[in-house]
Design a protein around this motif. Structure first.
Motif, mmCIF file in Angstrom:
data_model
loop_
_atom_site.group_PDB
_atom_site.id
_atom_site.type_symbol
_atom_site.label_atom_id
_atom_site.label_comp_id
_atom_site.label_asym_id
_atom_site.label_seq_id
_atom_site.Cartn_x
_atom_site.Cartn_y
_atom_site.Cartn_z
ATOM 1 N N LEU A 19 -5.209 2.066 -6.003
ATOM 2 C CA LEU A 19 -5.379 1.566 -4.637
ATOM 3 C C LEU A 19 -6.475 0.503 -4.578
ATOM 4 O O LEU A 19 -6.338 -0.500 -3.896
ATOM 5 C CB LEU A 19 -5.714 2.726 -3.694
ATOM 6 N N LEU A 31 -6.840 -3.009 -2.476
ATOM 7 C CA LEU A 31 -7.833 -3.105 -1.397
ATOM 8 C C LEU A 31 -8.843 -4.217 -1.622
ATOM 9 O O LEU A 31 -9.115 -5.010 -0.734
ATOM 10 C CB LEU A 31 -8.582 -1.785 -1.230
ATOM 11 N N LEU A 35 2.511 2.083 -4.193
ATOM 12 C CA LEU A 35 1.575 1.859 -5.295
ATOM 13 C C LEU A 35 2.030 2.488 -6.615
ATOM 14 O O LEU A 35 1.726 1.960 -7.678
ATOM 15 C CB LEU A 35 0.190 2.406 -4.937
ATOM 16 N N LEU A 95 0.819 -1.211 0.000
ATOM 17 C CA LEU A 95 0.000 0.000 0.000
ATOM 18 C C LEU A 95 0.856 1.265 0.000
ATOM 19 O O LEU A 95 0.408 2.310 -0.448
ATOM 20 C CB LEU A 95 -0.931 0.022 1.222
#
Length: 190
Positions: free
Chosen positions: A120, A124, A115, A112
């Motif tokens: 994102l 996730l 990136l 995270l």
């Protein structure tokens, strides 16, 4: 440490989703604000290969006061703040701001924090323990934005508090007119 925001002059005024608001919103706005799945995946499908992420700013910074409060952070806690434009070719569709506390980075996927131009949402929504804890909405006037991707008119946005692994993070997304037009095209094609 990055500037407070590459998107905003000041923190947007967020409110909890109210009963009855859903019915008063235009369908194109509603479809984005209440999208339950991965916004990234929805955009990738709609853009048919022309989707990419433009990073506007990323680094350790102090979140806005409301963001710190929602995340339950002590004052002056620095977080990884990432601001991006989700694009179709050269056209911005969504402006996004993510706030990830250091404790969440340590507990969740360490990727995270690295990136780059990857979305994102792709990371996730691959996490099996991802859960949306809270949804807030905002109608932000054009003058509240600054920078090259600033919209010329007021836009709707949503702020999602997610739990992931042993931490939480915030994802704020603002839907530009081009995204609303994309939603209309998708609905006509169904």
């Amino acid at each position: 440490m990055i500037a407070k925001s590459h998107l905003f002059r000041h923190e947007p005024a967020w409110f909890d989703d109210r009963s009855g608001l859903y019915r008063t919103l235009p369908g194109t706005v509603r479809s984005w604000l209440y999208e339950p799945g991965s916004l990234t995946l929805r955009l990738q499908r709609a853009c048919r290969g022309a989707f990419h992420v433009a990073v506007l700013g990323e680094g350790w910074a102090l979140p806005f006061v409301g963001e710190s409060r929602l995340l339950g952070l002590p004052p002056a806690s620095r977080c990884l703040v990432r601001e991006v434009a989700l694009m179709r070719a050269d056209e911005p569709l969504v402006l996004a701001r993510s706030i990830i506390p250091a404790t969440t980075l340590r507990a969740a996927d360490p990727g995270l924090s690295r990136l780059g131009s990857r979305p994102l949402g792709a990371v996730l929504f691959a996490c099996p323990r991802l859960r949306r804890q809270r949804l807030q909405l905002a109608r932000v006037r054009a003058g509240a934005f600054h920078g090259p991707a600033a919209p010329a008119a007021a836009v709707w946005g949503r702020r999602s508090l997610y739990s992931i692994a042993a931490g939480e993070l915030l994802v704020c997304e603002f839907f530009l007119p081009a995204a609303l037009g994309l939603a209309e095209t998708m609905q006509e094609g169904d």
